[in-house]
Design a protein around this motif. Structure first.
Motif, mmCIF file in Angstrom:
data_model
loop_
_atom_site.group_PDB
_atom_site.id
_atom_site.type_symbol
_atom_site.label_atom_id
_atom_site.label_comp_id
_atom_site.label_asym_id
_atom_site.label_seq_id
_atom_site.Cartn_x
_atom_site.Cartn_y
_atom_site.Cartn_z
ATOM 1 N N TYR A 77 0.829 -1.199 0.000
ATOM 2 C CA TYR A 77 0.000 0.000 0.000
ATOM 3 C C TYR A 77 0.868 1.255 0.000
ATOM 4 O O TYR A 77 2.041 1.227 0.371
ATOM 5 C CB TYR A 77 -0.916 0.007 1.225
ATOM 6 N N MET A 78 0.221 2.369 -0.385
ATOM 7 C CA MET A 78 0.892 3.661 -0.415
ATOM 8 C C MET A 78 -0.135 4.752 -0.133
ATOM 9 O O MET A 78 -1.349 4.527 -0.215
ATOM 10 C CB MET A 78 1.529 3.908 -1.792
ATOM 11 N N ASN A 79 0.350 5.936 0.240
ATOM 12 C CA ASN A 79 -0.494 7.121 0.324
ATOM 13 C C ASN A 79 -0.462 7.822 -1.031
ATOM 14 O O ASN A 79 0.609 8.052 -1.587
ATOM 15 C CB ASN A 79 -0.003 8.073 1.415
ATOM 16 N N ALA A 80 -1.620 8.145 -1.559
ATOM 17 C CA ALA A 80 -1.714 8.712 -2.909
ATOM 18 C C ALA A 80 -2.448 10.043 -2.877
ATOM 19 O O ALA A 80 -3.525 10.198 -3.458
ATOM 20 C CB ALA A 80 -2.399 7.741 -3.855
ATOM 21 N N GLY A 81 -1.919 11.022 -2.161
ATOM 22 C CA GLY A 81 -2.548 12.334 -2.108
ATOM 23 C C GLY A 81 -3.870 12.298 -1.380
ATOM 24 O O GLY A 81 -4.052 11.563 -0.407
ATOM 25 N N SER A 82 -4.824 13.080 -1.869
ATOM 26 C CA SER A 82 -6.130 13.184 -1.239
ATOM 27 C C SER A 82 -7.201 12.656 -2.182
ATOM 28 O O SER A 82 -6.971 12.440 -3.370
ATOM 29 C CB SER A 82 -6.434 14.644 -0.875
ATOM 30 N N THR A 83 -8.377 12.444 -1.625
ATOM 31 C CA THR A 83 -9.549 12.127 -2.432
ATOM 32 C C THR A 83 -10.704 13.011 -2.012
ATOM 33 O O THR A 83 -10.788 13.463 -0.864
ATOM 34 C CB THR A 83 -9.988 10.657 -2.280
ATOM 35 N N ARG A 84 -11.581 13.257 -2.967
ATOM 36 C CA ARG A 84 -12.852 13.910 -2.660
ATOM 37 C C ARG A 84 -13.967 13.006 -3.154
ATOM 38 O O ARG A 84 -13.944 12.546 -4.295
ATOM 39 C CB ARG A 84 -12.972 15.273 -3.331
ATOM 40 N N ARG A 85 -14.910 12.730 -2.269
ATOM 41 C CA ARG A 85 -16.055 11.904 -2.642
ATOM 42 C C ARG A 85 -17.327 12.659 -2.288
ATOM 43 O O ARG A 85 -17.450 13.237 -1.193
ATOM 44 C CB ARG A 85 -15.994 10.538 -1.968
ATOM 45 N N TYR A 86 -18.244 12.684 -3.224
ATOM 46 C CA TYR A 86 -19.542 13.312 -2.978
ATOM 47 C C TYR A 86 -20.604 12.489 -3.688
ATOM 48 O O TYR A 86 -20.337 11.814 -4.690
ATOM 49 C CB TYR A 86 -19.557 14.764 -3.448
ATOM 50 N N GLY A 87 -21.802 12.539 -3.144
ATOM 51 C CA GLY A 87 -22.835 11.721 -3.733
ATOM 52 C C GLY A 87 -24.179 11.926 -3.089
ATOM 53 O O GLY A 87 -24.354 12.764 -2.191
ATOM 54 N N THR A 88 -25.128 11.129 -3.546
ATOM 55 C CA THR A 88 -26.477 11.170 -3.009
ATOM 56 C C THR A 88 -26.981 9.752 -2.810
ATOM 57 O O THR A 88 -26.587 8.831 -3.536
ATOM 58 C CB THR A 88 -27.430 11.940 -3.949
ATOM 59 N N GLU A 89 -27.845 9.571 -1.828
ATOM 60 C CA GLU A 89 -28.448 8.276 -1.533
ATOM 61 C C GLU A 89 -29.953 8.457 -1.348
ATOM 62 O O GLU A 89 -30.391 9.375 -0.625
ATOM 63 C CB GLU A 89 -27.844 7.675 -0.267
ATOM 64 N N LEU A 90 -30.724 7.602 -1.985
ATOM 65 C CA LEU A 90 -32.181 7.647 -1.899
ATOM 66 C C LEU A 90 -32.696 6.262 -1.558
ATOM 67 O O LEU A 90 -32.231 5.268 -2.125
ATOM 68 C CB LEU A 90 -32.784 8.094 -3.241
ATOM 69 N N SER A 91 -33.664 6.187 -0.665
ATOM 70 C CA SER A 91 -34.277 4.895 -0.338
ATOM 71 C C SER A 91 -35.769 5.083 -0.119
ATOM 72 O O SER A 91 -36.236 6.168 0.261
ATOM 73 C CB SER A 91 -33.636 4.273 0.906
ATOM 74 N N LEU A 92 -36.516 4.013 -0.379
ATOM 75 C CA LEU A 92 -37.969 4.052 -0.296
ATOM 76 C C LEU A 92 -38.487 2.695 0.141
ATOM 77 O O LEU A 92 -38.026 1.656 -0.329
ATOM 78 C CB LEU A 92 -38.561 4.394 -1.675
ATOM 79 N N ASP A 93 -39.441 2.689 1.065
ATOM 80 C CA ASP A 93 -40.187 1.489 1.448
ATOM 81 C C ASP A 93 -41.651 1.870 1.493
ATOM 82 O O ASP A 93 -42.018 2.887 2.103
ATOM 83 C CB ASP A 93 -39.740 0.974 2.814
ATOM 84 N N ALA A 94 -42.493 1.053 0.856
ATOM 85 C CA ALA A 94 -43.899 1.428 0.744
ATOM 86 C C ALA A 94 -44.789 0.201 0.768
ATOM 87 O O ALA A 94 -44.420 -0.862 0.275
ATOM 88 C CB ALA A 94 -44.137 2.208 -0.550
ATOM 89 N N ARG A 95 -45.983 0.356 1.351
ATOM 90 C CA ARG A 95 -47.042 -0.642 1.264
ATOM 91 C C ARG A 95 -48.035 -0.168 0.210
ATOM 92 O O ARG A 95 -48.600 0.928 0.321
ATOM 93 C CB ARG A 95 -47.733 -0.816 2.613
ATOM 94 N N LEU A 96 -48.240 -1.000 -0.792
ATOM 95 C CA LEU A 96 -49.095 -0.654 -1.918
ATOM 96 C C LEU A 96 -50.407 -1.421 -1.834
ATOM 97 O O LEU A 96 -50.506 -2.433 -1.133
ATOM 98 C CB LEU A 96 -48.382 -0.971 -3.234
ATOM 99 N N PRO A 97 -51.434 -0.983 -2.566
ATOM 100 C CA PRO A 97 -52.681 -1.762 -2.628
ATOM 101 C C PRO A 97 -52.425 -3.151 -3.198
ATOM 102 O O PRO A 97 -51.436 -3.403 -3.885
ATOM 103 C CB PRO A 97 -53.561 -0.914 -3.561
ATOM 104 N N GLY A 98 -53.336 -4.071 -2.925
ATOM 105 C CA GLY A 98 -53.237 -5.418 -3.457
ATOM 106 C C GLY A 98 -52.215 -6.272 -2.746
ATOM 107 O O GLY A 98 -51.654 -7.205 -3.341
#
Length: 709
Positions: free
Chosen positions: A547-568
């Motif tokens: 392993y090595m150190n390789a400068g810096s990193t930038r991480r950005y993002g979005t997360e979406l989640s859904l749980d639902a009870r539907l008819p039927g």
């Protein structure tokens, strides 16, 4: 006949993303109007959703609700219609979490949270893991997921975001697993399933409660001949939890876990090898009989004492041992090599003390928790020549020690009925020391020490818009030290530990929103993380990774989640994550981090009709899909990436009850469309053996019988 895998980005990946969004949109359209018109209490009355999204974590005896992105998977989501062998079966439902099944039990699952741990060739790195409060992550930050025996697990909590730093070193995220509570009345169950390639598992679980005493224990046995050549494996586990004092001022918990695992190691393939035969194995793996055996034992004891309604003390201690023998794909007999056979014997242990207090400040309630952690790992590491699959002459002998000492505090203060302020501070000191044995050829000049320290604050706000909607914002620093595995080898085949490797320091920011209308639950999060001294794989040859150190990193993002009870009688679940990780400065400036997909989508639709027939009561059928974008395999992004893919899965089950007896059966088909794809990658392989294929269509079936007493 095995078909060559198409390395181009398939159109079905786009289709999977569209399907996930269509499912989310359909559920939102169907429910939002009725949900807003229905009080949360009334809406949630018919049936609880499978996934429970929590507002924070309890870091002490009392629950402290914090602004944080966290998800709890309950037992139904973890085990129903599943083989219950690997975390890859279930955790990919959670946005931001990626778990790859390598089809290689000599290397464990490849698990990452928001990209932390994505390039790990062995075990779990950058993420804290625990089972019933006992750490599965060693003081150096290295974790093993195999001790989480899924047939016995009642819930798993996954924490992302800044507040994960309060759990210590490896602040990329937290995975907490909890054994199912002892049954009342007493019960015993026997379960088994069969699948392709000689795969099968049998499990025996029993438990009972008597007054304030409860106990549960389980024994499981898993075996497979392996989808790939040279990939057979077996795993035996025993887990037990004993609790007493529930309901009183003193509560106790005793935990014991045992694991024995053996697995052949097929390793990765070059692109040409993969396209010619995805189930094949490199000649060197066969010549040197690459394989690994693991024996692990650990136990923990905790005591919680409630002084009064406001003050609680919790003390815990744990200890264990781990032995690993691994045969790598080379001899290790040359000049400065530490050997092609690695033999590790670890002894570890630690303690935690936490005091929590609840009170009023400026007439507003608050909760304060403070304490200390200590962990120690003693590692005896030896290296031998791999003489074509047999252990040869001694090449390396080291005694390694790591100590992790930490103090922490956190508080939650309700400024108004709608607004809460939360914060915390943790200070860690991690010390590594290596002493060479006098009998090793490489003894001279191979010892040394490394000491790391960090003080990491976190701060967050949680605001209740109304009874159903909450928004939160949090910020924090984090700390990720190198593990002993990352320090094990110096670049250039030099002897001794790579003690010049520096820890990563994180700056973590997050915004989130969650809604709970009872029939509909959703969560969204935006995050931005910078990491200094990013630790990356430098070289990876036949299982020997530097392993090595390789400068810096930038991480950005979005997360979406859904749980639902539907008819039927339908239930829908969906999750989507978009993640950008780029190197900033260093040798890979501007490149994307390997091992981490930019996009991942999950969607599932379950039908549970209300049937009166005793033979069909409890029937369900579920269709689900998991899709990912392409994955880079090297830090420079020059090699051909593993193409994106989508896998469609189906499961169905039924249950019968008669008196004290319950019988359950399930049928499952994975990769229903029989698509070929790369399921995991070996990052920065020096021999270009990056690709680990995933199996095509696979059928499995199982049954369980339970008797109550």
């Amino acid at each position: 006949m095995i078909r060559p895998r198409d390395m181009r980005l398939p159109r079905r990946v786009v289709a999977s993303r569209q399907a996930g969004f269509v499912l989310c949109g359909a559920a939102l359209w169907a429910l939002c109007s009725s949900a807003r018109a229905t009080p949360p209490e009334a809406a949630s009355a018919p049936q609880a959703l499978q996934t429970v999204t929590v507002q924070g974590m309890a870091y002490g005896a009392q629950a402290v609700h914090l602004p944080s992105t966290a998800t709890v998977l309950d037992r139904e989501r973890l085990v129903q219609g599943q083989q219950q062998v690997n975390l890859s079966e279930t955790l990919n439902q959670v946005p931001g979490v990626v778990v790859n099944n390598r089809q290689d039990y000599a290397q464990d699952m490849q698990l990452s949270i928001r990209g932390f741990g994505a390039d790990s060739p062995f075990g779990v790195q950058g993420v804290q893991m625990s089972l019933d409060g006992v750490p599965l992550t060693m003081p150096d930050g290295q974790g093993q997921s195999q001790l989480i025996d899924l047939p016995m697990i009642g819930a798993i909590k996954i924490i992302r975001g800044p507040f994960a730093a309060l759990y210590g070193n490896s602040a990329g995220g937290v995975i907490e697993a909890y054994t199912e509570d002892a049954p009342d009345p007493a019960a015993a169950s026997l379960a088994a399933w069969l699948g392709p390639w000689g795969s099968r598992q049998s499990t025996l679980i029993g438990g009972a409660r008597s007054g304030d005493l409860g106990a549960v224990a389980g024994l499981s046995d898993f075996r497979t001949d392996g989808w790939r050549e040279h990939a057979s494996a077996s795993r035996q586990q025993f887990n037990t939890v004993l609790r007493w004092g529930d309901g009183g001022d003193d509560r106790y918990r005793l935990v014991f876990n045992a694991l024995d695992q053996q697995g052949l190691d097929p390793g990765g393939q070059t692109l040409a090898e993969y396209q010619a035969n995805p189930r094949g194995v490199a000649a060197s793996s066969l010549s040197y009989d690459t394989r690994k055996s693991v024996r692990a034992r650990q136990s923990g004891l905790s005591w919680e004492h409630r002084f009064d309604a406001a003050d609680t003390l919790q003390l815990s201690a744990y200890g264990g041992s781990r032995s690993i023998t691994q045969y790598l794909a080379f001899s290790g007999s040359f000049a400065q090599s530490a050997g092609g056979v690695v033999a590790l014997d670890d002894a570890f242990g630690g303690t935690r003390a936490t005091y929590s207090h609840q009170g009023l400040l400026a007439s507003r309630p608050y909760t304060l928790a403070a304490g200390l952690d200590y962990g120690r790992e003693n590692e005896f590491r030896k290296g031998y020549v791999n003489d074509l699959g047999t252990q040869g002459a001694l090449r390396n002998d080291q005694y390694n020690v790591v100590d992790n000492t930490a103090v922490f505090a956190q508080a939650d203060w309700k400024l108004t009925p709608a607004l809460s302020l939360s914060g915390g501070l943790r200070h860690d000191r991690v010390a590594f020391e290596s002493t060479p044995g006098a009998d090793a050829p490489l003894a001279s000049g191979t010892g040394g020490t490394a000491r790391y320290a960090a003080t990491d604050p976190v701060l967050g706000l949680l605001y209740k818009l109304d009874a159903a909607n909450r928004v939160y914002a949090d910020w924090g620093r984090g700390f990720v030290t190198p593990t002993f595995y990352q320090l094990a080898y110096r670049p250039g085949n030099q002897p001794g530990l790579n003690l010049g490797l520096q820890p990563m320091h994180l700056n973590n920011r997050e915004l989130g929103w969650r809604v709970d209308f009872g029939r509909l639950r959703a969560q969204a999060a935006l995050y931005d993380i910078t990491a200094d001294n990013q630790i990356v794989v430098d070289t990876n040859t036949g299982g020997r990774t530097t392993y090595m150190n390789a400068g810096s990193t930038r991480r950005y993002g979005t997360e979406l989640s859904l749980d639902a009870r539907l008819p039927g009688h339908l239930q829908a679940s969906a999750g989507f994550s978009l993640m950008h990780i780029r190197f900033v400065g260093g040798p890979y400036d501007g490149a994307s981090m390997p091992g981490a997909p930019q996009e991942q989508a999950y969607a599932a639709l379950t039908w549970r009709p209300l049937l009166s027939s005793l033979a069909l009561r409890g029937f369900y059928t579920r269709i689900s899909l998991l899709g990912r974008s392409h994955v880079y395999v090297d830090s420079s992004n020059h090699a051909t990436p593993a193409a994106g893919w989508v896998a469609l899965n189906w499961a169905a089950g039924v249950e019968q009850r008669r008196g004290p007896w319950k019988l359950s059966e399930f049928l499952r088909v994975d990769n229903l469309a029989d698509r070929g794809y790369v399921g995991a990658v070996v990052v920065n392989s020096s021999s270009n053996q990056y690709y680990e294929g995933a199996p095509g269509r696979a059928f499995s079936a199982g049954a369980s019988i339970t008797r109550e007493f």
